[in-house]
Design a protein around this motif. Structure first.
Motif, PDB file in Angstrom:
ATOM      1  N   UNK A  94       0.978  -1.114   0.208  1.00  0.00           N
ATOM      2  CA  UNK A  94       0.017   0.142   0.011  1.00  0.00           C
ATOM      3  C   UNK A  94       0.865   1.225  -0.062  1.00  0.00           C
ATOM      4  N   UNK A  95       0.322   2.343  -0.622  1.00  0.00           N
ATOM      5  CA  UNK A  95       0.767   3.541  -0.456  1.00  0.00           C
ATOM      6  C   UNK A  95       0.050   4.645   0.267  1.00  0.00           C
ATOM      7  N   UNK A  96       0.248   4.932   1.522  1.00  0.00           N
ATOM      8  CA  UNK A  96      -0.526   5.596   2.492  1.00  0.00           C
ATOM      9  C   UNK A  96      -0.407   6.951   2.490  1.00  0.00           C
ATOM     10  N   UNK A  97      -1.061   7.825   2.579  1.00  0.00           N
ATOM     11  CA  UNK A  97      -1.096   9.286   2.486  1.00  0.00           C
ATOM     12  C   UNK A  97      -1.671   9.992   3.494  1.00  0.00           C
ATOM     13  N   UNK A  98      -1.216  11.013   3.918  1.00  0.00           N
ATOM     14  CA  UNK A  98      -1.817  11.926   4.858  1.00  0.00           C
ATOM     15  C   UNK A  98      -2.195  13.427   3.973  1.00  0.00           C
ATOM     16  N   UNK A  99      -3.408  13.928   4.288  1.00  0.00           N
ATOM     17  CA  UNK A  99      -3.736  14.898   3.471  1.00  0.00           C
ATOM     18  C   UNK A  99      -4.948  15.855   4.298  1.00  0.00           C
ATOM     19  N   UNK A 101       9.484  -4.201  13.340  1.00  0.00           N
ATOM     20  CA  UNK A 101       9.055  -2.840  13.603  1.00  0.00           C
ATOM     21  C   UNK A 101       8.975  -1.773  12.769  1.00  0.00           C
ATOM     22  N   UNK A 102       9.325  -2.132  11.650  1.00  0.00           N
ATOM     23  CA  UNK A 102       9.319  -1.076  10.418  1.00  0.00           C
ATOM     24  C   UNK A 102       7.872  -1.105   9.817  1.00  0.00           C
ATOM     25  N   UNK A 103       6.996  -0.285   9.618  1.00  0.00           N
ATOM     26  CA  UNK A 103       5.884  -0.240   8.877  1.00  0.00           C
ATOM     27  C   UNK A 103       6.185   0.086   7.405  1.00  0.00           C
ATOM     28  N   UNK A 104       7.083   1.048   7.088  1.00  0.00           N
ATOM     29  CA  UNK A 104       7.494   1.146   5.567  1.00  0.00           C
ATOM     30  C   UNK A 104       8.338   2.254   5.509  1.00  0.00           C
ATOM     31  N   UNK A 105       8.472   2.878   4.098  1.00  0.00           N
ATOM     32  CA  UNK A 105       9.541   3.827   3.728  1.00  0.00           C
ATOM     33  C   UNK A 105       8.984   4.934   2.928  1.00  0.00           C
ATOM     34  N   UNK A 147      11.226   2.234  -6.598  1.00  0.00           N
ATOM     35  CA  UNK A 147       9.816   1.795  -6.147  1.00  0.00           C
ATOM     36  C   UNK A 147       9.258   2.293  -4.911  1.00  0.00           C
ATOM     37  N   UNK A 148       9.827   3.264  -4.405  1.00  0.00           N
ATOM     38  CA  UNK A 148       9.203   4.051  -3.450  1.00  0.00           C
ATOM     39  C   UNK A 148       8.596   5.577  -3.730  1.00  0.00           C
ATOM     40  N   UNK A 149       9.186   6.292  -4.646  1.00  0.00           N
ATOM     41  CA  UNK A 149       8.352   7.217  -5.071  1.00  0.00           C
ATOM     42  C   UNK A 149       9.306   8.440  -5.510  1.00  0.00           C
ATOM     43  N   UNK A 150       8.707   9.706  -5.860  1.00  0.00           N
ATOM     44  CA  UNK A 150       9.284  10.922  -6.096  1.00  0.00           C
ATOM     45  C   UNK A 150       8.855  11.909  -5.360  1.00  0.00           C
ATOM     46  N   UNK A 151       9.671  12.625  -4.562  1.00  0.00           N
ATOM     47  CA  UNK A 151       9.205  13.917  -3.678  1.00  0.00           C
ATOM     48  C   UNK A 151       9.894  15.259  -4.544  1.00  0.00           C
ATOM     49  N   UNK A 152       8.957  16.019  -4.721  1.00  0.00           N
ATOM     50  CA  UNK A 152       9.443  17.511  -5.475  1.00  0.00           C
ATOM     51  C   UNK A 152       8.844  18.531  -4.715  1.00  0.00           C
TER      52      UNK A 152
END
Length: 278
Positions: free
Chosen positions: A1-6, A147-151, A269-274
């Motif tokens: 899953x790709x989880x976001x806060x908004x 203990x890791x949820x994700x990245x 595989x994780x994403x692009x942050x701009x």
């Protein structure tokens, strides 16, 4: 899953990013108000099950927030790639070099990063953020992955002159909007071979940093073991794992960000942050 806060129509929420938009999980699971609450409730499986019936939102209808807007702790590891350690003229060390970032210094994917008037040395730092799912104290190295949820991608932006005022890096690491965090949290089960993934930064389209996550000096289990020895880790806590070589300060001539620039951090595989610099 790709989880976001908004934020949507004035209310904060969280959801699951999909190709065509996102699922508003804060509406589907109203008892869980945030990603941090989701992790604390150990409810990732419940989120997966509820996703199909969750309302859909267009991505451009929401304002993204930092992946975890309010972590209890953001613990950063410096000098964790040999190329960066060498370019910074630092000796090898037997333990991680750690400092802290404040939660209110963070910015979301796409948000404007404010260039402080107090500096001409605003520098990029592409990093992998590790988000804690299950908390704990004195976590053994061989148990750390559980203990890791994700990245997520993180730009641990430095105000270099303020960072160099003393041996402590805190002032140069906590100006508002200098901790860019996003666009989403990729859950750990989505990534098979983390060490093989490429991490890059691009300034106005030009590649400035280019490495692999396996180049870290202290890997994620080592960091979790060491950090959890002196402080308890809680769900939603963030560990920043260091930046590769190629930072602006160490280039000849130095290259610093200025208003009008666009900075990107991409992890395979994780994403692009701009983010634009204003």
């Amino acid at each position: 899953m790709k989880l976001v806060s908004f934020e949507y129509q004035g209310r904060p929420g969280w959801g699951i990013a999909e190709e065509q938009g996102l699922r508003d999980m804060s509406a589907a699971l109203p008892g869980i108000a945030s990603l941090k609450a989701l992790l604390a409730a150990d409810a990732l499986d419940a989120a997966r099950e509820a996703a199909a019936s969750a309302p859909s939102l267009a991505m451009d209808a929401v304002t993204l927030l930092p992946v975890i807007p309010d972590p209890s702790k953001i613990i950063c590891c410096g000098l964790n790639y040999d190329e960066h350690r060498i370019e910074s003229n630092n000796p090898e060390r037997g333990h991680p070099t750690l400092f802290v970032r404040f939660a209110d210094s963070q910015a979301a994917h796409g948000a404007r990063v404010e260039h402080p008037p107090e500096t001409t040395k605003l520098d990029y730092e592409a990093e992998l953020a590790v988000v804690i799912g299950h908390g704990g104290r004195r976590i053994a190295r061989d148990a750390a992955w559980s203990h890791v949820a994700g990245y997520a991608c993180y730009n641990d932006i430095s105000v270099r002159d303020w960072q160099k005022h003393s041996s402590q890096m805190t002032p140069g690491k906590n100006f508002p909007t200098t901790g860019s965090f996003g666009p989403w949290l990729v859950t750990r089960d989505e990534i098979d071979d983390l060490a093989s993934l490429a991490i890059r930064s691009r300034l106005n389209g030009k590649v400035m940093q280019d490495a692999h996550l396996g180049d870290m000096i202290f890997d994620i289990p080592q960091l979790i073991e060491y950090i959890s020895t002196f402080t308890p880790l809680s769900p939603g806590d963030v560990i920043l794992t260091g930046t590769p070589g190629g930072v602006g300060l160490r280039r000849d001539p130095p290259v610093f960000m200025k208003p009008g620039d666009r900075i990107e951090v991409e992890i395979e595989k994780i994403g692009l942050l701009a983010n634009p610099i204003v």
